[in-house]
Scaffold this motif. Sequence first.
Motif, mmCIF file in Angstrom:
data_model
loop_
_atom_site.group_PDB
_atom_site.id
_atom_site.type_symbol
_atom_site.label_atom_id
_atom_site.label_comp_id
_atom_site.label_asym_id
_atom_site.label_seq_id
_atom_site.Cartn_x
_atom_site.Cartn_y
_atom_site.Cartn_z
ATOM 1 N N ASN A 1 -18.652 -35.204 11.922
ATOM 2 C CA ASN A 1 -19.875 -34.405 12.100
ATOM 3 C C ASN A 1 -20.246 -34.294 13.569
ATOM 4 O OD1 ASN A 1 -20.664 -33.515 9.617
ATOM 5 N ND2 ASN A 1 -21.729 -35.413 9.086
ATOM 6 N N GLN B 1 -20.789 -30.971 16.262
ATOM 7 C CA GLN B 1 -22.023 -30.728 17.026
ATOM 8 C C GLN B 1 -21.726 -30.455 18.494
ATOM 9 O OE1 GLN B 1 -24.844 -30.594 15.416
ATOM 10 N NE2 GLN B 1 -24.114 -31.472 13.491
ATOM 11 N N GLU C 1 -14.251 -26.557 6.572
ATOM 12 C CA GLU C 1 -15.348 -25.886 5.875
ATOM 13 C C GLU C 1 -15.663 -24.584 6.579
ATOM 14 O OE1 GLU C 1 -19.056 -28.083 4.632
ATOM 15 O OE2 GLU C 1 -17.932 -29.641 5.673
ATOM 16 N N GLU C 2 -15.868 -23.553 5.808
ATOM 17 C CA GLU C 2 -16.114 -22.232 6.360
ATOM 18 C C GLU C 2 -17.320 -22.223 7.310
ATOM 19 O OE1 GLU C 2 -13.628 -20.267 6.116
ATOM 20 O OE2 GLU C 2 -14.835 -18.980 7.425
ATOM 21 N N PHE C 3 -18.350 -22.916 6.901
ATOM 22 C CA PHE C 3 -19.571 -22.962 7.715
ATOM 23 C C PHE C 3 -19.289 -23.578 9.091
ATOM 24 C CE2 PHE C 3 -23.131 -25.615 9.160
ATOM 25 C CZ PHE C 3 -24.092 -24.648 9.381
ATOM 26 N N ASP D 1 -26.701 -26.164 15.127
ATOM 27 C CA ASP D 1 -27.320 -26.313 13.818
ATOM 28 C C ASP D 1 -28.830 -26.090 13.837
ATOM 29 O OD1 ASP D 1 -24.818 -26.965 12.999
ATOM 30 O OD2 ASP D 1 -25.336 -28.924 12.163
ATOM 31 N N LEU E 1 -29.914 -22.574 13.559
ATOM 32 C CA LEU E 1 -29.674 -22.049 12.211
ATOM 33 C C LEU E 1 -30.733 -22.534 11.241
ATOM 34 C CD1 LEU E 1 -25.807 -22.492 11.989
ATOM 35 C CD2 LEU E 1 -27.085 -20.353 12.235
ATOM 36 N N SER F 1 -27.121 -35.543 18.035
ATOM 37 C CA SER F 1 -27.482 -34.129 17.814
ATOM 38 C C SER F 1 -28.224 -33.983 16.501
ATOM 39 C CB SER F 1 -26.234 -33.241 17.782
ATOM 40 O OG SER F 1 -25.592 -33.261 19.020
ATOM 41 N N HIS G 1 -31.921 -32.754 15.459
ATOM 42 C CA HIS G 1 -32.092 -31.801 14.365
ATOM 43 C C HIS G 1 -33.205 -32.257 13.412
ATOM 44 C CE1 HIS G 1 -31.083 -29.484 10.751
ATOM 45 N NE2 HIS G 1 -30.406 -28.671 11.528
ATOM 46 N N ILE H 1 -28.366 -30.601 7.863
ATOM 47 C CA ILE H 1 -27.332 -29.809 7.193
ATOM 48 C C ILE H 1 -26.265 -30.780 6.709
ATOM 49 C CG2 ILE H 1 -25.529 -28.076 7.551
ATOM 50 C CD1 ILE H 1 -27.344 -26.748 9.605
#
Lengths: 202, 466
Positions: A109, A113, A163-165, A176, A179, B147, B151, B159
Amino acid sequence: MQPFVKHTGLVAALDRVNVDTDQIIPKQFLKRVERTGFGEFLFFDWRYLPDGKPSPQFELNDPAYKGATILVAGRNFGCGSSREHAPWALNQYGFLAIICSSYADIFRNNCYQNGMVPVILPEETVAQIMANAKKKNGYRITVDLGKKQVYDNQSLKASFDIEEFRRHCLMNGLDDIGLTLKNEDKISIYEKKRWPELSGKK
Amino acid sequence: MPKTMFEKIWESHLVSEEPGKPALLYIDLHLVHEVTSPQAFDSLRMSKRAVRRPDLTVATVDHNVPTTDRSKPIADQISKKQIELLGKNAKDFGLTYYDIHSPNQGIVHIIGPEQGWTQPGKTIVCGDSHTSTHGAFGALAFGIGTSEVEHVLATQCLIQTKPKTMEVRAKGALPKGVTAKDLILNIIGQLGVDGGTGYVIEYTGEAIRSLSMEGRMTVCNMSIECGARAGMVAPDEKAFVYLKGRPHSPQGAGFDKAVEQWKKLPTDPGAKYDRVVEIDCASMTPFVTWGTNPGMVVKVTDKVPSVESFKTDADRRAAQRALEYMGLKAGTPIQDIPIDYVFIGSCTNSRMEDLRAAAAIVKGKKKSPKVQAIVVPGSAIVKKQAEAEGLHKIFTDAGFEWREAGCSMCLAMNPDVLKPGQRCASTSNRNFEGRQGAGGRTHLVSPQMAAAAGIAGHFVDVRSWN
Ligand code: SF4
């Protein structure tokens, strides 16, 4: 965030499994309150001898890997602590993509980022890339996020899943927070359902 | 359809869910400490954003703080700066903040439950991988990067891709002298350090139900050491009793109402997990790690394993490196390994139950003259309670040092550091190279095992201690 679409670069091999974030960036450097300047401390305890000289034992110190932008490593890379200082250090040292058969969740993750691509390939393919990189004759590969492929100019051509996202965000350099803030109305609705007393405040 | 506890919590926190995209998950509690937050607050300021829910954000200092006399100024200037910066950030953004002198200060994962912030059914995050600790109360709690800290500060959401679920069923009862720490070391040894990657683990079974809340926290705490996203235990009467009357628990009639809700959380009969693993507890012994990750672990009655006993080439090389780093020879009985240091502390094992258990071992004895031993309570409240029970006297009489609360030698960002080559029996959670100091050698054990090793000067089987 820098978009990542396609990149060709020199591959450095770190043939070790379960490389933890304590090794990637040792704790003495976590006291810094900035986001930059971590590259020089990457793998510090492996990279330098106690007298401060570069350790000849450490893989990345090999002059053949100078300027490498892609790191290939053994399974479960980035396990341990959640410190984002680890991807910062890798990125600031010069790596733009990592190739591995598996990563620890938080580390992966954290890569997203920071616009760094954590490519997952099957063990055999990773072993093939590793073997080529270990020959230290300037082995380069291309990580193509658009095609979801990794290839070299010889026989390697491997597809990977992402992952597509995440792919979309990486390719467009989206962060992020931006979004999520577009979902502000949904967040407010959720909050008012949970805490009716908040109505009118936000 | 019957649901797992994880699914119930996940679904009740969905702010937005669109096909093919990760979910937007609402976060009920955000814990903050000094090491992984400065850059997040910095970016927040730069983009002129506020903290969306300061009322759900709680900060404390723990990683860097010295554990010696706190009336003196902090000698390490960089640590000092980081500590002061959190104070400023907490003030500027209006957060609840337990500073270094607060009677409620402590390791972030100790004080969350202690203050009643941690509650069943909550989603809890922190810029720290051991956030899994809070899952002991039936919360969904996991670590995030900086990060993501930013968020959550900005949006109170995260997310997240939905993880898979794993049930780890602990069958049978733990034998005497075998603790929650041994149970989780055993689980990690069995699953491997990446066996839990991509999963949220729910611990079930008789052994888990018989554990106290403190023991359950120890188990959930180390879920991350097998790579799991989170660990959790269904809340029961023990959890409710623990939380009742805590400063930030629901109060009065609100508490009873909350308990009604909490009782709906446990996994429904017939609900399916993606994977189920059974662990036999009856045959369990105390465990000791011999290598440089928590999965490199053997029974206290075993020997240091040989390189050849590992299956793959990569694992054999890792074992070889670990043996060299640890200065150990294959075939050495674990109980013949001499130690130089004992560390009793960390978010894994620094609560009252841990300190009581360690004190019971050292009571009336003296530490080995070759050993330095420190006891670092997990919070100022634990420290005060331990002193009220006279535990500090038992430790100091035995030659163990009694310190102020913090992370201390768990990751040695403060002055509590192993010297190169020093070997430590540690109740913490990570035995990575250099974790407790460059060149330091860490063996993870239970508080009882650490205390006994401190007295004997080498590892001993605490089951035969008297
Ligand atoms: S005690 Fe250790 S593992 Fe726990 S929060 Fe502190 S440094 Fe992290």
